[in-house]
Write a protein that holds these residues in place. Structure first.
Motif, short mmCIF file in Angstrom:
data_model
loop_
_atom_site.label_atom_id
_atom_site.label_comp_id
_atom_site.label_asym_id
_atom_site.label_seq_id
_atom_site.Cartn_x
_atom_site.Cartn_y
_atom_site.Cartn_z
N TYR A 95 -5.60 5.18 15.40
CA TYR A 95 -5.50 3.73 15.26
C TYR A 95 -6.72 3.11 14.58
O TYR A 95 -6.69 1.92 14.22
CB TYR A 95 -5.35 3.06 16.63
CG TYR A 95 -4.14 3.47 17.44
CD1 TYR A 95 -3.08 4.16 16.87
CD2 TYR A 95 -4.06 3.16 18.80
CE1 TYR A 95 -1.98 4.54 17.63
CE2 TYR A 95 -2.97 3.52 19.57
CZ TYR A 95 -1.94 4.22 18.98
OH TYR A 95 -0.85 4.58 19.74
N VAL A 96 -7.79 3.87 14.42
CA VAL A 96 -9.07 3.32 13.94
C VAL A 96 -8.90 2.55 12.64
O VAL A 96 -9.47 1.47 12.46
CB VAL A 96 -10.13 4.43 13.76
CG1 VAL A 96 -11.36 3.90 13.05
CG2 VAL A 96 -10.52 5.01 15.10
N ASN A 97 -8.13 3.10 11.72
CA ASN A 97 -7.98 2.47 10.40
C ASN A 97 -6.73 1.62 10.27
O ASN A 97 -6.36 1.24 9.16
CB ASN A 97 -8.00 3.56 9.32
CG ASN A 97 -9.35 4.28 9.27
OD1 ASN A 97 -10.40 3.65 9.30
ND2 ASN A 97 -9.31 5.61 9.19
N ASN A 98 -6.08 1.32 11.39
CA ASN A 98 -4.91 0.44 11.33
C ASN A 98 -5.32 -0.95 10.83
O ASN A 98 -6.38 -1.46 11.20
CB ASN A 98 -4.28 0.28 12.72
CG ASN A 98 -3.44 1.49 13.10
OD1 ASN A 98 -3.36 2.47 12.37
ND2 ASN A 98 -2.82 1.42 14.27
N PRO A 99 -4.49 -1.57 10.00
CA PRO A 99 -4.82 -2.93 9.51
C PRO A 99 -4.62 -3.96 10.61
O PRO A 99 -3.92 -3.72 11.60
CB PRO A 99 -3.80 -3.13 8.38
CG PRO A 99 -2.64 -2.26 8.76
CD PRO A 99 -3.23 -1.06 9.43
N GLY A 100 -5.25 -5.11 10.43
CA GLY A 100 -5.06 -6.22 11.36
C GLY A 100 -6.02 -6.20 12.53
O GLY A 100 -6.75 -5.24 12.74
N PRO A 101 -5.99 -7.27 13.31
CA PRO A 101 -6.92 -7.41 14.43
C PRO A 101 -6.57 -6.48 15.59
O PRO A 101 -5.41 -6.11 15.77
CB PRO A 101 -6.77 -8.87 14.84
CG PRO A 101 -5.37 -9.23 14.43
CD PRO A 101 -5.10 -8.45 13.18
N MET A 102 -7.56 -6.14 16.37
CA MET A 102 -7.36 -5.40 17.62
C MET A 102 -8.65 -5.47 18.42
O MET A 102 -9.72 -5.81 17.91
CB MET A 102 -6.96 -3.94 17.35
CG MET A 102 -8.07 -3.05 16.80
SD MET A 102 -7.58 -1.30 16.70
CE MET A 102 -6.52 -1.33 15.25
#
Length: 225
Positions: A95-102
């Protein structure tokens, strides 16, 4: 707590990511509850994660032994288990490079190794992102360097420029200076022995704080037991 939630909210609303390095036991669960309740109240859909491993195992024990927690937490068990998070799930390194906020709670809390450091290196270049340090960091750790203003960090992969925001918001489980003085005042001990902390600050504390009670104070050397 309000300041912490406001900073987290402002970053994710602007499309950024928030990294919160935590210790696996205690502080991780405390901050998860804060975020969980805020997400529920605000009906937010931004993903929130905590890292698997010790944090996940510790949270499962909190869930199992919720009747051992304080009255405020225990009272919520009538409706649901406070540690059965609806808005927080287990983080996967993919998930590290997933786009969008987290928002990610990751160990270790001082950013000196492990998942928290790996996520930091992946996100630190983006000025939209933020790392919130919720506790003390020992000298020499990445967390300590960041809190002392370093914006260029040496890692195993070379030099890293830090563009992300860095915030320190103390959620320490330890008593602060005021709390220690209050304890001394209430107990009126014959002696005070300080066993944990940086020697320079401990010496200053003895000279400027504990002396007011006319109690003999000592600093325990690191090599002593």
């Amino acid at each position: 707590e309000r300041d912490f939630l406001k900073k987290v909210y402002n970053v994710v609303e602007a499309g950024g990511k928030v990294l919160i390095p935590v210790f696996a036991l205690g502080r991780a669960q405390e901050l998860c509850i804060l975020v969980e309740e805020f997400w529920e109240r605000m009906n937010l859909k931004v993903p929130v994660y905590f890292c698997h491993g010790l944090t996940e195992k510790a949270t499962n024990y909190y869930k199992l032994f919720i009747t051992w927690t304080n009255e405020k937490i225990k009272s919520t068990f009538v409706n649901r288990n406070m540690f059965d998070f609806k808005h927080i799930s287990v983080f996967d390194r993919s998930y590290v490079n997933n786009p969008g906020p987290m928002v990610v709670f990751a160990t270790p809390g001082m950013l000196h190794s492990g998942m928290s450091l790996n996520i930091f290196k992946a996100w630190c270049h983006d000025a939209k992102n933020m790392v919130i340090m919720p506790g003390y960091c020992v000298a020499g750790t990445m967390g300590h360097k960041l809190l002392n203003g370093s914006r260029k960090i040496e890692t195993d992969k070379g030099s890293v420029t830090v563009n992300m925001a860095v915030e320190y918001l103390s959620f320490s489980a330890h008593a602060d200076a005021k709390g220690i003085l209050q304890l001394i005042k209430n107990c009126q001990p014959k002696n005070v022995v300080l066993v944990h902390g940086e020697e320079r600050k401990l010496s200053f504390y003895i000279e400027n704080k504990t002396d007011q009670f006319e109690i003999q104070s000592f600093i325990l050397a690191i090599v002593e037991e």
